[in-house]
Design a protein around this motif. Structure first.
Motif, PDB file in Angstrom:
ATOM      1  N   UNK A   1     -40.713  31.391   9.336  1.00 58.67           N
ATOM      2  CA  UNK A   1     -42.139  31.560   9.088  1.00 58.67           C
ATOM      3  C   UNK A   1     -42.816  32.252  10.249  1.00 58.67           C
ATOM      4  N   UNK A   2     -43.947  32.891   9.978  1.00 58.14           N
ATOM      5  CA  UNK A   2     -44.672  33.605  11.014  1.00 58.14           C
ATOM      6  C   UNK A   2     -45.372  32.669  11.968  1.00 58.14           C
ATOM      7  N   UNK A 331     -44.223  37.427   1.719  1.00 56.95           N
ATOM      8  CA  UNK A 331     -44.697  36.978   3.027  1.00 56.95           C
ATOM      9  C   UNK A 331     -45.888  36.047   2.906  1.00 56.95           C
ATOM     10  N   UNK A 332     -46.789  36.354   1.970  1.00 61.65           N
ATOM     11  CA  UNK A 332     -47.952  35.481   1.751  1.00 61.65           C
ATOM     12  C   UNK A 332     -47.495  34.121   1.222  1.00 61.65           C
ATOM     13  N   UNK A 333     -46.568  34.144   0.270  1.00 68.05           N
ATOM     14  CA  UNK A 333     -46.065  32.891  -0.289  1.00 68.05           C
ATOM     15  C   UNK A 333     -45.387  32.059   0.792  1.00 68.05           C
ATOM     16  N   UNK A 334     -44.562  32.685   1.586  1.00 70.65           N
ATOM     17  CA  UNK A 334     -43.882  31.974   2.673  1.00 70.65           C
ATOM     18  C   UNK A 334     -44.902  31.415   3.667  1.00 70.65           C
ATOM     19  N   UNK A 338     -44.570  27.637   3.046  1.00 68.72           N
ATOM     20  CA  UNK A 338     -43.511  27.217   3.965  1.00 68.72           C
ATOM     21  C   UNK A 338     -42.117  27.358   3.407  1.00 68.72           C
ATOM     22  N   UNK A 339     -41.947  28.061   2.257  1.00 65.30           N
ATOM     23  CA  UNK A 339     -40.611  28.227   1.686  1.00 65.30           C
ATOM     24  C   UNK A 339     -40.567  29.510   0.862  1.00 65.30           C
ATOM     25  N   UNK A 424     -45.715  22.777  -7.971  1.00 67.69           N
ATOM     26  CA  UNK A 424     -44.669  21.934  -7.416  1.00 67.69           C
ATOM     27  C   UNK A 424     -44.957  21.638  -5.944  1.00 67.69           C
ATOM     28  N   UNK A 425     -44.448  20.525  -5.436  1.00 65.86           N
ATOM     29  CA  UNK A 425     -44.645  20.223  -4.015  1.00 65.86           C
ATOM     30  C   UNK A 425     -43.862  21.197  -3.126  1.00 65.86           C
ATOM     31  N   UNK A 426     -44.503  21.632  -2.062  1.00 68.23           N
ATOM     32  CA  UNK A 426     -43.887  22.560  -1.106  1.00 68.23           C
ATOM     33  C   UNK A 426     -44.107  22.032   0.310  1.00 68.23           C
ATOM     34  N   UNK A 427     -43.353  22.526   1.304  1.00 71.26           N
ATOM     35  CA  UNK A 427     -43.509  22.035   2.673  1.00 71.26           C
ATOM     36  C   UNK A 427     -44.934  22.143   3.198  1.00 71.26           C
ATOM     37  N   UNK A 428     -45.683  23.149   2.746  1.00 73.52           N
ATOM     38  CA  UNK A 428     -47.074  23.336   3.159  1.00 73.52           C
ATOM     39  C   UNK A 428     -47.948  23.396   1.912  1.00 73.52           C
TER      40      UNK A 428
END
Length: 762
Positions: A1-2, A331-334, A338-339, A424-428
């Motif tokens: 991640x950035x 990149x925006x999604x990440x 966070x994934x 869905x649940x994501x890290x961020x």
């Protein structure tokens, strides 16, 4: 991640960010203003760089170079705007900007170059800049490995390409591309054509990652997302495509060109499409779709018909637009979740509607669905494939169809699946991206729609002129969204149906591909590691064999190599020339005596067991040579020779007194190998001298130095003037090297603490 780095408080990257945005933006507007002129015909501008070698700093502005320039600067502006927000607070962001702008300048110089050597210089700038960008996260072992892999693969291809450029320049009699491109008939009929073609394709295939050189490109995903977007859409990997397109008028149109490019391109396209289905990281999915696009472009450039070239130029623009948008979207999604794992993401359109819109526009174009420009590109590829003859028509059409089916499915995996359904649940916690990061994907996605609705504009200003430049002659280019019911449309409908079925079953397909990959013994990436290990083992063996610390071994290898290479070339080429009359008549007894003195010194050097005696005997040989110089009226050379011999004997003797005692390694009085090397050196040198003396003497340099020594350098001794004035820098460098060597030797001897033994006196 950035965000995984210590942050520096900067707004849009500070000054570095604004400079990086302004540079490509200004260039884009400038070249956009030139577009109407270039649409009417190409322009060449240049100045002399190295006139003696025929190398100029010249630019060729035509439809092909203008298309690439606008993609490089336009997408570059979107990427730099994105980067200023994405990486602007990275502590090394100014360094990143310098690498990115270096990369941009390298690509611009490459596509604008009208000189082969100038093109190669910028070609290598892109290689070095990509190495720095891919390895930007230098703390990561993966980034370092990927950067080195890209550098070695593309750098090796670049060196092979340079060989092709040199051969081509000599065959054509010029290094100017605008002149070479008019000599296609002569080049294709030349005996060296196939060699030139293979050398060029080795460079372009490594740069554009054609199978089997494809493995470095997916690994380059270790670079930051903006770099991946730029590298995959408009720059690095398209450099090979550009050069193939540029050289088509000169090297294209042959069976070798057709079959090499269509076979390698088709295999690359289908292989990459299948591998894209295998990935779970959506950034890796897009990396393999880039390989698919590069293979498709190569295949249609190889096909070589007007329709095929037009399809390639259209798909070049289509791919650049949707690929840059999709990479920036990822990149925006990440950044926001966070994934990048496809199995984790879902329902993002609720939290990220604008990102979802950008993804949808780009993915629909990639899938080739109307009214996007991607649909037009796919239609023209099918028409180009169907327009070929024989097996070529079947191969190109079926490969294009298979790749298009997979791309339809990949479009759903990348842009439909992550955004549809329940969140869905994501890290961020998902959230919409900031406007600098959204602007690029939205604009690029919108352009895919606009060009699909009004394709005539794209055809007149970009695709048409680019097609003329690549095809080598002006033909009508007419782009349209609807061409009626025909075989191309039927293939498009079949593509949608097959693509949807593949998408529906993509998870099962991915599982089966993973199982096949686990059993497959062929792994190009692992093979690369084994290749490097092999090189290292070979280097270690070679070092043990040659660089073993024995001066005797070093001299034997050096002189043995000279004898084999120079002597072998001498024999193979039949270069011996003897116009001399070898007779003893007229030789004075004093000269015989001097020759005897030289021979005696040489024999004593060979047979003695004493180092000191050998050094003295070598001095005798040198003094004999000095006497010959005196006899033939060269007193200055004789004095130099005499001084050198005296100094060598004295200095070597003094040094040897300080060397440690080394017991004799061998009791042998005669070494056959050393005798063969010494005899070979003598024979090769003698034959070379005889051949040189038998050659007509070229007095051009002699006449110049005779005429210029006194009026220009104020010296009557021509040899001294050459050394001190005309070769001043060379002489200074030689003196510097000798001085450094002397200082190093003195320091080494001064630091040694040795005890002399009685045996040293022998």
């Amino acid at each position: 991640m950035a965000d995984d780095y210590p942050k520096v408080d900067r707004v849009m990257g500070g000054a570095a960010g604004w400079i990086s945005i302004a540079f490509p933006s200004i260039l884009f507007l400038y070249f956009l203003g030139l577009l109407p002129q270039i649409a009417l015909g190409p322009q060449v501008h240049g100045i002399d760089w190295v006139p003696s070698l025929g190398i100029n700093l010249s630019v060729l502005l035509d439809g092909l170079s203008m298309t690439f320039v606008l993609l490089i600067t336009g997408i570059g502006a979107a990427v730099t705007l994105y980067s200023a927000r994405y990486l602007g607070q990275h502590p090394d962001y100014p360094r990143f900007v310098s690498y990115l702008l270096m990369f941009m300048v390298g690509m611009l110089g490459l596509v604008l170059a009208d000189n082969l050597i100038m093109l190669f210089v910028f070609w290598e700038i892109t290689t070095i800049a990509s190495y720095l960008l891919i390895g930007f996260n230098a703390d990561s072992a993966k980034s370092r490995r990927s950067a080195l892999q890209a550098l070695l693969v593309t750098g090796t291809g670049g060196l092979i390409l340079l060989g092709g450029m040199i051969v081509l320049g000599n065959v054509a009699g010029t290094f100017q591309l605008s002149e070479i491109l008019t000599q296609g008939d002569m080049l294709r009929a030349h005996p060296w054509y196939l060699a030139i073609l293979l050398l060029f394709l080795a460079g372009t295939f490594t740069k554009s990652a054609q199978v089997p050189f494809h493995f470095w490109l997916p690994n380059a995903m270790a670079a930051p997302t903006p770099v991946s977007a730029y590298l995959h859409s408009a720059t690095m990997v398209k450099a090979g495509i550009f050069l193939m397109a540029r050289m088509n008028p000169a090297l294209g149109g042959t069976d070798a060109w057709f079959w090499i490019l269509t076979l390698f391109g088709g295999v690359t396209a289908v292989f990459a499409s299948v591998m894209a289905m295998r990935q779970t990281d959506i950034k890796q999915v897009l990396a393999y779709t880039t390989l698919m696009a590069l293979g498709t472009l190569t295949m249609f450039l190889g096909a070589g018909t007007h329709y095929a070239i037009m399809a390639a130029m259209l798909f070049l623009v289509v791919h650049s637009l949707y690929k840059a948008a999709l990479f920036l979207m990822i990149g925006i999604v990440d950044h926001a979740t966070g994934t990048r794992e496809a199995g984790v993401l879902g329902g993002l359109s609720k939290a990220m509607p604008l990102t979802g819109l950008a993804a949808a526009l780009a993915a629909i174009s990639m899938a080739g669905i109307p009214p996007m420009v991607g649909f037009i590109g796919k239609e023209f590829m099918y028409k180009a494939g169907l327009g070929l003859e024989g097996f070529g028509a079947f191969w190109v059409t079926i490969m294009a169809f298979a790749a298009s089916v997979m791309m339809f499915a990949v479009g759903g995996i990348v842009a439909l699946k992550p955004f549809r359904g329940d969140l869905r649940p994501t890290p961020t916690e998902p959230h919409e991206g900031p406007w600098p990061m959204l602007a690029g994907p939205l604009v690029l996605g919108a352009l895919s729609l606009i060009f699909g609705l009004v394709p005539g504009v794209l055809g007149y200003y970009l695709v048409g002129p680019a097609t003329h430049a690549v095809f080598g002659e002006v033909r009508e280019v007419h782009l349209y969204l609807w061409g009626g019911v025909n075989m191309a449309l039927i293939l498009s409908l079949l593509t949608f149906l097959a693509g949807w079925l593949v998408y529906r079953r993509h998870e099962a397909i991915r599982t089966r591909l993973a199982a096949f990959e686990a059993r497959n013994p062929v792994d190009f990436d692992a093979g690369w590691d084994r290749l490097l290990e092999g090189f290292k083992a070979f280097a270690a063996w070679q070092t043990r064999l040659i660089q073993n610390g024995s001066l005797q071994r070093y001299m034997a290898v050096t002189f043995g190599t000279f004898v084999v290479l120079v002597g072998g070339t001498y024999l193979i080429k039949g270069a011996f020339r003897s116009g001399l009359s070898l007779t003893t008549e007229g030789i004075h007894p004093v000269q015989w005596a001097v020759l005897g003195l030289i021979a005696a010194g040489a024999m004593l050097t060979v047979w003695t067991h004493s180092r000191m005696t050998a050094v003295a005997a070598m001095g005798v040989t040198g003094i004999g040579v000095a006497l010959i110089f005196i006899m033939f009226s060269a007193p200055d050379v004789a004095i130099t020779q005499l001084l050198v011999e005296v100094l060598v004997v004295v200095l070597v003797s003094v040094v040897m007194l300080r060397l440690p005692y080394l017991p004799r390694r061998s009791k042998a009085t005669f070494r056959a190998g050393h005798a063969m090397i010494a005899g070979g050196m003598g024979l090769v040198t003698t034959f070379l001298m005889i051949s040189v003396l038998a050659t007509d003497f070229d007095r051009r340099l002699t006449t110049f130095f005779e005429a210029a020594s006194y009026p220009e350098a104020y010296g009557r001794n021509i040899v001294n003037v050459i050394l001190v004035d005309f070769r001043a820098l060379d002489t200074f460098g030689e003196v510097t090297v000798v001085a450094i060597a002397a200082i190093a030797a003195f320091a080494l001897l001064r630091g040694m603490s040795t005890r002399r033994k009685p045996e040293e006196e022998s």
